[in-house]
Design a protein around this motif. Structure first.
Motif, PDB file in Angstrom:
ATOM      1  N   TRP A 139       0.858  -1.282  -0.028  1.00 30.58           N
ATOM      2  CA  TRP A 139      -0.046   0.003   0.033  1.00 30.58           C
ATOM      3  C   TRP A 139       0.748   1.181  -0.057  1.00 30.58           C
ATOM      4  N   ASP A 197      -1.986  -5.302  -0.513  1.00 33.82           N
ATOM      5  CA  ASP A 197      -3.109  -4.809  -0.245  1.00 33.82           C
ATOM      6  C   ASP A 197      -4.162  -4.279  -1.214  1.00 33.82           C
ATOM      7  N   ASP A 198      -4.853  -3.515  -1.109  1.00 29.61           N
ATOM      8  CA  ASP A 198      -5.993  -3.272  -1.728  1.00 29.61           C
ATOM      9  C   ASP A 198      -5.744  -3.283  -3.201  1.00 29.61           C
ATOM     10  N   TYR A 202      -5.557  -9.130   1.194  1.00 29.38           N
ATOM     11  CA  TYR A 202      -6.253  -7.963   1.927  1.00 29.38           C
ATOM     12  C   TYR A 202      -7.641  -8.222   1.576  1.00 29.38           C
ATOM     13  N   CYS A 223     -11.956   0.111   0.630  1.00 29.17           N
ATOM     14  CA  CYS A 223     -11.770   1.521   0.769  1.00 29.17           C
ATOM     15  C   CYS A 223     -11.598   2.027  -0.600  1.00 29.17           C
ATOM     16  N   SER A 224     -10.920   1.363  -1.595  1.00 35.81           N
ATOM     17  CA  SER A 224     -10.612   1.824  -2.942  1.00 35.81           C
ATOM     18  C   SER A 224     -11.785   2.187  -3.511  1.00 35.81           C
ATOM     19  N   LYS A 258      -5.302  -8.878   6.054  1.00 38.76           N
ATOM     20  CA  LYS A 258      -5.460  -7.721   6.527  1.00 38.76           C
ATOM     21  C   LYS A 258      -6.976  -7.373   6.386  1.00 38.76           C
ATOM     22  N   ASP A 302      -9.730  -4.715   6.437  1.00 41.14           N
ATOM     23  CA  ASP A 302     -10.095  -3.210   6.568  1.00 41.14           C
ATOM     24  C   ASP A 302     -11.922  -3.361   6.979  1.00 41.14           C
ATOM     25  N   CYS A 356      -7.969  -3.777  10.890  1.00 41.66           N
ATOM     26  CA  CYS A 356      -7.609  -2.600  10.286  1.00 41.66           C
ATOM     27  C   CYS A 356      -8.888  -1.652  10.310  1.00 41.66           C
ATOM     28  N   TRP A 398      -8.605   1.388  12.337  1.00 42.77           N
ATOM     29  CA  TRP A 398      -8.112   2.712  12.413  1.00 42.77           C
ATOM     30  C   TRP A 398      -8.475   3.159  13.814  1.00 42.77           C
ATOM     31  N   ARG A 448      -4.997  -2.013  14.207  1.00 43.19           N
ATOM     32  CA  ARG A 448      -4.675  -0.561  14.087  1.00 43.19           C
ATOM     33  C   ARG A 448      -5.274   0.274  15.118  1.00 43.19           C
ATOM     34  N   ASP A 494      -4.824   6.421   9.228  1.00 44.98           N
ATOM     35  CA  ASP A 494      -3.821   6.100   7.760  1.00 44.98           C
ATOM     36  C   ASP A 494      -2.446   6.826   8.593  1.00 44.98           C
ATOM     37  N   MET A 504       1.838   0.895   9.083  1.00 46.17           N
ATOM     38  CA  MET A 504       2.891   0.381   8.532  1.00 46.17           C
ATOM     39  C   MET A 504       3.899   1.614   8.450  1.00 46.17           C
TER      40      MET A 504
HETATM   41  C1  GLA Z   1      -7.148   2.067   4.398  1.00 48.71           C
HETATM   42  C2  GLA Z   1      -6.156   1.065   5.191  1.00 48.71           C
HETATM   43  C3  GLA Z   1      -5.007   1.369   4.638  1.00 48.71           C
HETATM   44  C4  GLA Z   1      -4.891   0.740   3.084  1.00 48.71           C
HETATM   45  C5  GLA Z   1      -6.172   1.322   2.517  1.00 48.71           C
HETATM   46  C6  GLA Z   1      -6.457   0.587   0.989  1.00 48.71           C
HETATM   47  O1  GLA Z   1      -7.082   3.413   4.435  1.00 48.71           O
HETATM   48  O2  GLA Z   1      -6.035   1.812   6.430  1.00 48.71           O
HETATM   49  O3  GLA Z   1      -3.965   0.649   5.340  1.00 48.71           O
HETATM   50  O4  GLA Z   1      -5.176  -0.648   3.396  1.00 48.71           O
HETATM   51  O5  GLA Z   1      -7.319   1.371   3.074  1.00 48.71           O
HETATM   52  O6  GLA Z   1      -7.609   1.048   0.367  1.00 48.71           O
END
Ligand code: GLA
Length: 662
Positions: free
Chosen positions: A74, A109-110, A162, A170-171, A214, A216, A280, A282, A299, A303, A335
Motif C-alpha cells: 500500500w 493490499d487493496d 487483503y 476502501c478503494s 488484513k 479493513d 484494520c 483505524w 490499527r 492511516d 505500516m
Molecule cells: C485503508 C487502510 C490502509 C489501506 C487502504 C487501502 O485506508 O487503512 O492501510 O489498506 O485502506 O485502500
C-alpha cells in the motif's frame, strides 16, 4: 523511587518487594495495615461481582509471538500493484538478507481483485496484474492465486492478502480513479467479507495458501446511502456500524463480533494455526480495548501519512497502551512509511526515529517502499539488526513511557535477557533538546554502573552511574541497550512485564475518546476549514503502567509511587506468572486523583482462580495497604479491584510497586 526505597532493596531483606515495602513505610511513615495472607472477607461490604477466569482468556492464536515483519504494497503503490512489483519486493527482501532478520510476510493490499463470481460468489483475481493466477486453458472467471503464493513460499517467505469486513473496500470509495477497482454488477463488486466470511477465508487460506490477512473496515464505515459514491457507483448501501471520531455512534458490539467471526474462520481453516490476523479499523469502535481478543494486531489510529505530525499521531495512539500488547497480540500504529515524504533519504533523522520508535513499541515492521530501487541509506535502516532485535525480543513487552512530555519522551522496553533493557530517547520537536536519562527511568539501581550500547552504531556507548545527559538533534531518537542491575534483586515490577498482562476488565464505564493523541491538521483536504481536529479514538481511562489511567503520577494518601499499575475500580488483570515466581506483592489503595471519593475498594489476588489474598476495604484518603500472595503454584495470577456498589463517579485505584519476586 526514593533513595531509601532503593537502599532497602539493595540491602536485600527477604522477599524482594516485601523489603521494599517495609523500607518505604519506615521512611514515609505511612499508615499501613498488613493484610491477611489467608483469605478473609470484608464483612459489611457489598461488592461488585467480578469473577476470576482462572486462565489466560485471550482467544487469539496465529503466528505472531513477536510483532509481524515484512512488506506491504500500500505505502509503495496504493492500488497500482502487480505481480512483478510484489515479486520484485520479495526478491529484494531475500537479496538483501532482510528475510534472515525476520521480514517474511509479503502482503498485497487493496487492488488485487477483479470481482466476485456471480454463479457461486467465489472471488476472482485480476489476472491483468497477477497473470500467474490465470488457470491455463480455463475461462477468465477461473483464477487461482496458488502459483503466486507458492512462488513466495518457494523463496522461504509468507504471503498476505487483503479484504474488508463489509461488502465493499476502501478503494471503491476513495480511489475511484484507480485502474484496479473491481468490475461488474453491484453484487460482483461486493468483494468484502460481509456474508462470505467462511467462503472467502477458506479460499484464501485453504485453497490459495495465504498466511496473513488484513481486514479493513471501509465497508462498514463509508457506504451509507447518503454517500456520493454509493449512488454514483451503484453500491448497495449499508448503514455505517462505525463512526470515526465518535465511539458512542459506533456499534461496538457488532463490530467486535464481525471481527470475531473472521477469527473463528481463520482458526477453522488453518488447522496448523499458520495465520496472522490484522484488524484494520483505524482505532475506531473501541478496538484499542478489544483488538487483542479478536486479532493478532489492530490499527490504533487512522492511516499514516509521511509527515512528522502524523508520526506523532500514530505513536501517541499506542504509546500509553503497553498493557494491551504482548506475544500474539500487538498494537498497530500502521505500516512503515520510510522512504517517502518527510521520511525519505533526505530526512534520515526522521526515518530513523520512525524505525526506532516502531521497534521499541513492539509495532509490526511492514516496509512500504518499492524495494527494487531502494537506496542503501534506507536499506541500512530496515536492516539495523540490533534495533530489529529489540522489536522481536521474545519477552514481547511493548516499551513503556518512562518519561513523558510534549517535547521529549523516554521509552523503556524490558528485554528477555537478565538486566537488559532497550531505551529510546525521542525528540518530538523541531528544536535541539537536552535529555537526562536516569537509573530510575530504567528501573535499575542507583549507585551502580549501567552500560549503554548504541544500537544504530552497533558499538558500546560508555557507562554511567545515576544519570547521563544527551543532546538530541531536532526529531532525533537515540536508542540504546542498557545493561545494569534491576532495582529488584530477584524479581520484576509488573510495569516491566506488560507483555505478560492481559487487561481482562478495564473498569471503563463508557468508552471515551483519548485526548492525549497528537492532533494534526487534517491531511486529506479539509485543512483547517473545520472547527478543529478532535480526539477520535476511544481508550481514555484504560490501565497504564507507572501512571494513573488518566496519566497522573500514582499517589495514595499523599505518597507518590514511581512504579505500579494505575487502573479503574471494578477491573481485572490477568498476569502470566507461569509458576516462575514465588510471591506477588503490591501496595494498594484508592488513588488521590479518584473522582469518586465515597466508595470503598477491596483488592484481591487470585492464583489459577483460587483466592490467595484479599485486602480489607479501603476508602479514599486511607493509607496504602500491602498485599502479598504466595504465587508459587500459579500459572495465572489475577488482580481484581472490586468496588462497593453505588459509585457515581470513576474510582481510580493503584497497584503501586506491584511486583513478582522469585
Ligand atoms: C485503508 C487502510 C490502509 C489501506 C487502504 C487501502 O485506508 O487503512 O492501510 O489498506 O485502506 O485502500
Amino acid at each position: 523511587m526514593s533513595n531509601q526505597l532503593v537502599t532497602a532493596a539493595r540491602n536485600g531483606a527477604r522477599g524482594g518487594l516485601a523489603a521494599l515495602v517495609l523500607g518505604l513505610s519506615a521512611c514515609a511513615g505511612l499508615e499501613e495495615q498488613a493484610t491477611d495472607i489467608k483469605p478473609s472477607g470484608p464483612s459489611e461490604t457489598t461488592l461488585t461481582p467480578i469473577a476470576p477466569s482462572g486462565r489466560w482468556s485471550v482467544k487469539v492464536s496465529g503466528q505472531a509471538s513477536t510483532p509481524p515483519m515484512g512488506w506491504n504494497s500500500w505505502n509503495a503503490f496504493r492500488t497500482e500493484i502487480s505481480e512483478e512489483k510484489v515479486i520484485g519486493a520479495a526478491e529484494a527482501i531475500v537479496q538483501n538478507g532482510l528475510d534472515d532478520l525476520g521480514y517474511r510476510y509479503i502482503n498485497i493490499d487493496d487492488g488485487w481483485w477483479r470481482k466476485r463470481r456471480a454463479s457461486d460468489g467465489r472471488m476472482i483475481v485480476n489476472t491483468q496484474i497477477f497473470p500467474s493466477a490465470q488457470i491455463e486453458g480455463a475461462g477468465p472467471e477461473d483464477t487461482d492465486f496458488r502459483p503466486f503464493v507458492d512462488r513466495l513460499h518457494g523463496m522461504g517467505l509468507k504471503a498476505g492478502i487483503y479484504t474488508d469486513i463489509g461488502r465493499n473496500a476502501c478503494s471503491q470509495a476513495y480511489d475511484l480513479h484507480s485502474p484496479n477497482l473491481p468490475v461488474g454488477t453491484t453484487a460482483e463488486r461486493e468483494v468484502g467479507l460481509f456474508g462470505h466470511v467462511e467462503q472467502d477465508i477458506e479460499l484464501y487460506f485453504g485453497a490459495w495458501g495465504f498466511d496473513y490477512v488484513k481486514v479493513d473496515a471501509c465497508g462498514i464505515n463509508v457506504y451509507g446511502e447518503e454517500a456520493d459514491h454509493v449512488s454514483s457507483q451503484s453500491y448497495r448501501p449499508m448503514v455505517p456500524l462505525i463512526q470515526q471520531g465518535n465511539v458512542r455512534l459506533s456499534d461496538v458490539g457488532v463490530v467486535k463480533d464481525l471481527y470475531g467471526e473472521v477469527r473463528d474462520a481463520l482458526v477453522k481453516f488453518n488447522p496448523d494455526g499458520d495465520f496472522v490476523y490484522s484488524i484494520c479499523n483505524w482505532g475506531s469502535a473501541n478496538v484499542r480495548a478489544w483488538g487483542k481478543d479478536q486479532g493478532n494486531l489492530w490499527r490504533t489510529s487512522g492511516d499514516i501519512v509521511p509527515v512528522w505530525p502524523r508520526l506523532l499521531h500514530s505513536i501517541d495512539s499506542v504509546a500509553t497502551r503497553s498493557l494491551y500488547a504482548g506475544p500474539g497480540t500487538w498494537n498497530d500504529p500502521d505500516m512503515l512509511y520510510i522512504g517517502h515524504g518527510e521520511f525519505d533519504e533526505n530526512h534520515l533523522t526522521e526515518a530513523r526515529s520512525h524505525f526506532a520508535i516502531w521497534s521499541i513499541l513492539a509495532a509490526p515492521l511492514l516496509i512500504g517502499y518499492d524495494l527494487r530501487s531502494a537506496p542503501q541509506s534506507l536499506m541500512d535502516i530496515w536492516s539495523a539488526e540490533e534495533i530489529v532485535a529489540v522489536n522481536q525480543d521474545a519477552a514481547g513487552n511493548q516499551g513503556t513511557l518512562a518519561y513523558d512530555s510534549d517535547e521529549a519522551q523516554i521509552f523503556v522496553k524490558a528485554l528477555s535477557g537478565r538486566d537488559q533493557k532497550a531505551v529510546a530517547l525521542f525528540n518530538r520537536t523541531a528544536s535541539p533538546l537536552k535529555v537526562q536519562l536516569t537509573a530510575d527511568h530504567l528501573k535499575m539501581k542507583r549507585g551502580t554502573e549501567i552500560a549503554l550500547r548504541d544500537l544504530w552504531a552497533r558499538e558500546p556507548a560508555g557507562t554511567f552511574v545515576n544519570e547521563i545527559e544527551f543532546g538530541l538533534a531536532p526529531h532525533e531518537t537515540l536508542i540504546f541497550k542498557a545493561t545494569g542491575p534491576s532495582i529488584l534483586d530477584d524479581g520484576l515490577f509488573l510495569s516491566e512485564l506488560p507483555g505478560r498482562i492481559n487487561v481482562a476488565e478495564d473498569g471503563v464505564l463508557q468508552p471515551t475518546e483519548d485526548p492525549t493523541i497528537f492532533r494534526m491538521i487534517d491531511p486529506w483536504g479539509q485543512g483547517t476549514r473545520t472547527a478543529g481536529s478532535r480526539p477520535g479514538y476511544a481508550g481514555w481511562g484504560g490501565p497504564r503502567v507507572d501512571a494513573t489511567p488518566y496519566g497522573q503520577d500514582i499517589r495514595i494518601a499523599g505518597k507518590e509511587y514511581r512504579t505500579g499499575i494505575g487502573i479503574l475500580g471494578n477491573s481485572r488483570l490477568e498476569v502470566r506468572a507461569n509458576r516462575e515466581f514465588s510471591e506477588f506483592s503490591a501496595i494498594v489503595g484508592i488513588d488521590d486523583s479518584s473522582l469518586e471519593q465515597d466508595t470503598r475498594v477491596v483488592f484481591e489476588v487470585f492464583g489459577d482462580g483460587k483466592l490467595l489474598s484479599r485486602s480489607s476495604p479501603v476508602s479514599f484518603g486511607d493509607g496504602a495497604i500491602v498485599v502479598n500472595a504466595d504465587v508459587r503454584d500459579a500459572d495465572i495470577v489475577e488482580l481484581i479491584a472490586r468496588q462497593e456498589h453505588g459509585a457515581d463517579q470513576l474510582v481510580i485505584v493503584a497497584w503501586a510497586d506491584a511486583a513478582l519476586t522469585r
